[in-house]
Write a protein that holds these residues in place. Structure first.
Motif, PDB file in Angstrom:
ATOM      1  N   LEU A  74    -124.427  72.349  71.978  1.00  2.00           N
ATOM      2  CA  LEU A  74    -125.309  71.642  71.622  1.00  2.00           C
ATOM      3  C   LEU A  74    -125.976  70.973  72.577  1.00  2.00           C
ATOM      4  N   VAL A  75    -125.184  70.375  73.354  1.00  5.22           N
ATOM      5  CA  VAL A  75    -125.795  69.418  74.330  1.00  5.22           C
ATOM      6  C   VAL A  75    -126.352  70.090  75.531  1.00  5.22           C
ATOM      7  N   ASN A  76    -126.072  71.345  75.580  1.00  2.00           N
ATOM      8  CA  ASN A  76    -126.877  72.113  76.903  1.00  2.00           C
ATOM      9  C   ASN A  76    -128.052  72.642  76.489  1.00  2.00           C
ATOM     10  N   THR A  77    -128.367  72.720  75.201  1.00  2.00           N
ATOM     11  CA  THR A  77    -129.797  73.310  74.729  1.00  2.00           C
ATOM     12  C   THR A  77    -130.735  72.440  73.932  1.00  2.00           C
ATOM     13  N   LEU A  78    -130.204  71.251  73.397  1.00  2.00           N
ATOM     14  CA  LEU A  78    -130.915  70.430  72.581  1.00  2.00           C
ATOM     15  C   LEU A  78    -131.222  69.068  73.153  1.00  2.00           C
ATOM     16  N   SER A  79    -132.123  68.235  72.517  1.00  2.00           N
ATOM     17  CA  SER A  79    -132.634  66.808  72.861  1.00  2.00           C
ATOM     18  C   SER A  79    -132.270  66.052  71.767  1.00  2.00           C
ATOM     19  N   PRO A  80    -132.470  64.671  71.961  1.00  2.00           N
ATOM     20  CA  PRO A  80    -131.997  63.772  70.957  1.00  2.00           C
ATOM     21  C   PRO A  80    -133.364  64.023  69.967  1.00  2.00           C
ATOM     22  N   GLY A  81    -132.900  63.899  68.513  1.00  2.00           N
ATOM     23  CA  GLY A  81    -133.906  63.963  67.685  1.00  2.00           C
ATOM     24  C   GLY A  81    -134.039  65.441  67.221  1.00  2.00           C
ATOM     25  N   ALA A  94    -118.977  72.182  58.253  1.00  3.92           N
ATOM     26  CA  ALA A  94    -119.367  70.917  57.770  1.00  3.92           C
ATOM     27  C   ALA A  94    -118.925  70.067  59.114  1.00  3.92           C
ATOM     28  N   LEU A  95    -117.808  70.235  59.894  1.00  2.00           N
ATOM     29  CA  LEU A  95    -117.337  69.623  61.087  1.00  2.00           C
ATOM     30  C   LEU A  95    -118.308  69.712  62.139  1.00  2.00           C
ATOM     31  N   TRP A  96    -119.035  71.024  62.423  1.00  2.00           N
ATOM     32  CA  TRP A  96    -119.881  71.224  63.229  1.00  2.00           C
ATOM     33  C   TRP A  96    -121.288  70.263  63.046  1.00  2.00           C
ATOM     34  N   ARG A  97    -121.538  70.335  61.745  1.00  2.00           N
ATOM     35  CA  ARG A  97    -122.582  69.546  61.261  1.00  2.00           C
ATOM     36  C   ARG A  97    -122.273  68.207  61.625  1.00  2.00           C
ATOM     37  N   GLU A  98    -121.113  67.604  61.353  1.00  2.00           N
ATOM     38  CA  GLU A  98    -120.871  66.353  61.624  1.00  2.00           C
ATOM     39  C   GLU A  98    -121.213  66.071  63.085  1.00  2.00           C
ATOM     40  N   MET A  99    -120.718  66.792  63.887  1.00  2.00           N
ATOM     41  CA  MET A  99    -120.764  66.582  65.398  1.00  2.00           C
ATOM     42  C   MET A  99    -122.226  66.344  65.874  1.00  2.00           C
ATOM     43  N   ALA A 100    -123.004  67.469  65.315  1.00  2.00           N
ATOM     44  CA  ALA A 100    -124.566  67.452  65.566  1.00  2.00           C
ATOM     45  C   ALA A 100    -125.018  65.934  65.335  1.00  2.00           C
ATOM     46  N   GLY A 101    -124.998  65.474  64.172  1.00  2.00           N
ATOM     47  CA  GLY A 101    -125.374  64.160  63.660  1.00  2.00           C
ATOM     48  C   GLY A 101    -124.788  63.053  64.604  1.00  2.00           C
ATOM     49  N   ARG A 102    -123.536  63.095  64.921  1.00  2.00           N
ATOM     50  CA  ARG A 102    -123.123  62.117  65.879  1.00  2.00           C
ATOM     51  C   ARG A 102    -123.625  62.216  67.281  1.00  2.00           C
ATOM     52  N   GLY A 104    -126.779  62.987  67.748  1.00  2.00           N
ATOM     53  CA  GLY A 104    -128.118  62.541  67.641  1.00  2.00           C
ATOM     54  C   GLY A 104    -129.229  63.559  67.392  1.00  2.00           C
ATOM     55  N   LEU A 105    -128.482  64.761  66.654  1.00  2.00           N
ATOM     56  CA  LEU A 105    -129.344  65.719  66.158  1.00  2.00           C
ATOM     57  C   LEU A 105    -129.648  65.507  64.600  1.00  2.00           C
ATOM     58  N   LYS A 106    -130.837  65.971  64.315  1.00  2.00           N
ATOM     59  CA  LYS A 106    -131.095  65.852  62.718  1.00  2.00           C
ATOM     60  C   LYS A 106    -130.909  67.180  62.047  1.00  2.00           C
TER      61      LYS A 106
END
Ligand SMILES: *Cc1c(COP(=O)(O)O)cnc(C)c1O
Length: 399
Positions: A74-81, A94-102, A104-106
């Motif tokens: 996630l952190v290598n490919t995406l930007s906040p928001g 569900a855990l991967w989703r929670e991580m994405a939320g933490r 700063g991804l929507k």
């Protein structure tokens, strides 16, 4: 603790049984990770990993659990928001989703009942409903370890293609790589996430990413902060077989051995073996009169099986009996499945007789548990295994 004779049966769907060959391969002095011997090791394991992922692109190794490799993707490919599309296939999704939320991804989280794989038509519909390309990535768990349900990644790729949407496709193969057919390049996956302690037969402690060209390009401009997980920082020294920080050298010795074992058996045979064990386990569960959690036959997992216990019964009590009386660990029900299911891991370094022993332990534990069931699950599995061996004889001889 009193001494318990014989081997413990570690039949959770990861960590899996580590073969003696791998244990011995790790029992070596740790070497200078900036010296020539290490460079050869680094190059060899990275090349072997690429073959297992089915990619000619980049593969990287982090000293981490699988969760770290999720984060790296996630952190290598995406930007906040950034928006990402994820699917509720089970606890790990569900855990991967929670991580994405933490991070700063929507997250657009498509709800699911934890009994089936990602629906390719839903992927297509969601992407078609996003004509401006707001969604930057589609994240899918290939094999949901909490449920024993596999998603058809090739079909998901086709759905993304049909929609004409530019989102990256990221796939978690933590409990499928090296046990269920997977092809990073052929299926056009942009980032594949994996870990050491499941199909790859190693102890926990290594996380992997396979990185396609589109993901690599995205990493040049992605805005999420990263340092330890940075692909760029990793890939530069990797070209010479080195790492940007102290690698988990002894786990890499183990990885070299595990890769050699997978190559000697042949990935196709490895996948066929897991298929056979999946089918035999499902035959046992059906014969016991228990319900498989996976509700879609084409989504049955070949690396683990989750079986439901009847309402009012406690699956964890069964697991306690299996551990206490038969020295066997079975997987617990995770998240909303707590107490409702038990999971049988049949992946990694595993053969027909180990499966027979595993299922015998489950059947005996069922007898002691008071859970209503029918006898004969082990026999059904043995019939299934011997039939598979009969039809596989010619294959074994010619191979
Ligand atoms: C085990 C697993 C994870 C978590 O990996 P850790 O090594 O425990 O961090 C994530 N996804 C899936 C599908 C898994 O099986």
């Amino acid at each position: 603790m009193t001494y318990r004779a014989g081997r413990h049966f570690l039949q959770i769907p990861g960590p899996t049984n580590v073969p003696d060959r791998v244990l011995r391969a790790m029992d070596l002095p740790t070497i200078d990770h900036r010296g020539p011997e290490f460079a050869a090791l680094g190059k060899e394991v990275l090349a072997g990993l690429r073959r297992v992922f089915g990619t000619t692109g980049a593969a990287v190794v982090f000293p981490s659990s699988g969760t770290g490799a999720w984060e790296a993707a996630l952190v290598n490919t995406l930007s906040p928001g950034d928006r990402v599309l994820m699917f509720e296939t089970g606890h790990f999704a569900a855990l991967w989703r929670e991580m994405a939320g933490r991070l700063g991804l929507k997250v657009d989280f498509v709800p699911g009942d934890w009994r089936r794989g990602v629906d390719p038509q839903e992927v297509e519909a969601r992407l078609r409903a996003d004509p401006d390309g707001g969604i930057k990535a589609v994240c899918v768990v290939h094999n949901e370890t909490s449920t024993g349900v596999t998603t058809r990644i090739d079909a998901v790729r086709e759905a993304v293609n049909r929609s004409g949407h530019p989102a990256l496709l990221m796939v978690d193969t933590i409990s499928s790589l090296g046990s269920i057919d997977y092809r990073h390049d052929d299926w056009g996956v942009d980032v594949t996430v994996a870990g050491s302690q499941k199909g790859l037969m190693l102890p926990p402690g290594l996380g992997f990413n396979a990185i396609g060209p589109k993901a690599l390009k995205a990493s040049e401009t992605a805005g999420l902060p990263r340092s330890y997980w940075s692909w760029a920082a990793m890939l530069a020294p990797n070209a010479q077989g080195f790492f940007p920080y102290t690698p988990a050298t002894n786990l890499l010795y183990g990885l070299r051995e595990a890769l050699a074992m997978l190559e000697a058996e042949g990935l196709d045979r490895v996948f066929a073996r897991h298929r056979r064990h999946g089918e035999a386990t499902r035959a046992a569960v059906r014969a016991w009169g228990l319900e498989l959690l996976c509700a879609e036959p084409r989504a049955y997992s070949d690396s683990l099986t989750a079986a439901m216990v009847p309402d009012g019964q406690d699956a964890d009590r069964l697991r306690e009996i299996a551990l206490d009386r038969f020295d066997m660990s079975l997987g617990t029900g995770l998240g909303r499945l707590a107490g409702r299911v038990f999971r049988i891991g049949h992946l990694g370094d595993f053969n027909d007789l180990m499966l027979a022993g595993t299922l015998a332990g489950v059947e005996m534990a069922l007898s002691l548990s008071g859970i209503p069931f029918r006898k004969g699950g082990v026999q059904a599995a043995l019939d299934c295994l011997s039939e598979a061996q009969r039809s596989g004889v010619s294959l074994a001889k010619t191979g």
